[in-house]
Design an enzyme around this catalytic site. Structure first.
Site, short mmCIF file in Angstrom:
data_model
loop_
_atom_site.label_atom_id
_atom_site.label_comp_id
_atom_site.label_asym_id
_atom_site.label_seq_id
_atom_site.Cartn_x
_atom_site.Cartn_y
_atom_site.Cartn_z
CG HIS A 1 -6.06 -1.90 -0.07
ND1 HIS A 1 -5.11 -1.60 -1.02
CD2 HIS A 1 -5.60 -1.37 1.10
CE1 HIS A 1 -4.13 -0.91 -0.45
NE2 HIS A 1 -4.40 -0.77 0.83
CG ASP B 1 -6.84 -2.10 -3.79
OD1 ASP B 1 -7.20 -1.03 -3.28
OD2 ASP B 1 -5.66 -2.49 -3.79
CB SER C 1 -0.96 -0.04 1.20
OG SER C 1 -1.97 0.92 1.08
#
Length: 430
Positions: free
Chosen positions: A400, A370, A210
């Site tokens: 995610h 995501d 991320s």
């Protein structure tokens, strides 16, 4: 005559029935509200849907409490959301296979994981510099899932892991988190430091998930420009990375705007808090009207109609983000050029093709459900076009943050598959 003596009195049971009906109505109302609050229209393709729904209900509750706290002036939103980090935080300690120490690399805290046993014939080891996720505002190298991941890499690859505890926004806006990471990488890649930890200078990777994937990609790009940098990175491994802040209305942002764990609103909030605490930028980013004339010239690098395979276009048509003349100054994080969301150290997808050609081989993991899916796919497309060796693993049922969900009770089967495939790639390519 004595008619009054024969008047009927109401049954004593009526108040009891009223109370019982009231309890039933209250129970039904609570159940209905709970069902409405917890249940989300999550696609059937996602495995262990109810586990994800229940997990996300915790995140949503915390988010609502954070909004209320900020509204009442008690504590800012990210201050409340940081509870996620505190809940998972541990004190990493050595075990029978892994030696764990807390070090300081050029003023930045790191957690260092090393194999306890001596390698055969004093053979030099591989190393991975790992950067945690959390939207630059949350997360820690000392969280349990990251600790478990580091130990897995150490034992399966006989590698050294440097997990970086970079400073977080909003206390430390961009470029502080990036600069912390860059200092650690530069420090570790000194030949004397590598020798101290028995690391092969030709087998070092940077990796992250991320926001950590964002930092890993940015460091990989900037390091190659460093004059006199002798030791190069061999690989970059990016797990559902966030790579650009210019277009927050790509197909994946639209398709997954209400998906669990990272809805569009939260990702936009992370972006805005990374640059400034002024809410004007958040409002502009939510409307996708935050681009200035300076950043608009870079929109060609995030034109998803050009870099996203047709299969991901779906029903969406490309429309270039609006360019605002009014979003200026601190509100847009443009108080100085280096703090712009158009800075490639913040948005690695914005570098020209010439800056991509000499990058190390890449592993990019993306998830269908995501908001950041298209960032990773576009980067994989551009890297390949520039001649970089790319392994792109896309999970059709992924969401995610999945890699973080390896600890009971929020352990997901897909998290273990992702982790196994990621470690397998490192083993074969580092």
């Amino acid at each position: 005559m004595h008619a009054d003596n024969h008047q009927m009195t109401p049954p004593t049971c009526v108040p009891g029935w009223k109370m019982r009906w009231g309890s039933i109505i209250l129970f039904v109302a609570v159940c209905s509200f709970t069902a409405y609050y917890i249940y989300e229209p999550i696609p059937d393709e996602i495995e262990e849907r109810w586990k994800l729904i229940l997990t996300n209900s915790f995140f949503r509750t915390l988010s609502h409490l954070a909004d209320l706290s900020e509204l009442l002036g008690l504590k800012d939103y990210m201050g409340v959301m940081y509870a996620i980090t505190l809940i998972e935080r541990i004190a990493p300690v050595s075990d029978e296979h892994v030696k764990v120490t807390e070090e300081n690399f050029d003023g930045v805290e790191v957690v260092l994981y090393q194999p306890k046993h001596q390698s055969d014939d004093n053979e030099l080891r591989r190393a991975v510099i790992y950067l945690h996720g959390g939207g630059w505002c949350l997360g820690s190298s000392r969280m349990s899932p990251y600790d478990l991941l580091a130990r897995k890499i150490v034992t399966e690859l006989d590698a050294v892991i440097i997990s970086v505890e970079y400073r977080l926004a909003p206390a430390h806006h961009f470029p502080v988190p990036y600069e912390d990471v860059y200092r650690v990488v530069k420090h570790f890649l000194q030949k004397g430091v590598l020798a101290q930890y028995s690391v092969d200078p030709n087998r070092v990777a940077v990796s992250g998930d991320s926001a950590g994937g964002n930092l890993a990609a940015a460091v990989s790009q900037q390091l190659q420009k460093e004059p006199g940098q002798k030791v190069k990175l061999k690989a970059q491994a990016l797990i559902y990375p966030v790579l650009q802040a210019l277009d927050l209305n790509t197909p994946s942002y639209q398709q997954n705007q209400d998906m669990p764990i990272l809805p569009r609103t939260l990702m936009v909030r992370f972006w805005s808090e990374y640059f400034t605490s002024d809410k004007a930028l958040f409002r502009a980013m939510m409307a996708n009207t935050h681009n200035s004339p300076e950043s608009s010239s870079l929109l060609k690098f995030v034109n998803w109609s050009a870099f996203l395979p047709e299969t991901y276009h779906r029903k969406y048509n490309y429309s270039a983000p609006a360019v605002s003349q009014g979003v200026r100054g601190e509100a847009a994080g443009m108080d100085e050029p280096s703090r712009s969301f158009a800075d490639p150290r913040a948005s690695p997808l914005l570098v020209p093709d010439t800056d991509l050609r000499s990058l190390p081989k890449a592993y990019i993991l993306t998830c269908e459900y995501d908001v950041l899916r298209d960032d990773g796919i576009m980067y994989a497309t551009r890297l390949r076009a520039a001649g970089v060796e790319v392994t792109h693993e896309h999970y059709d049922t992924g969401f995610h943050g999945a890699v973080m969900f390896t600890v009971w009770p929020t352990d997901f089967l897909i998290a273990r598959r992702m982790t196994d495939n990621y470690v397998k790639w490192l083993k074969e390519n580092l």
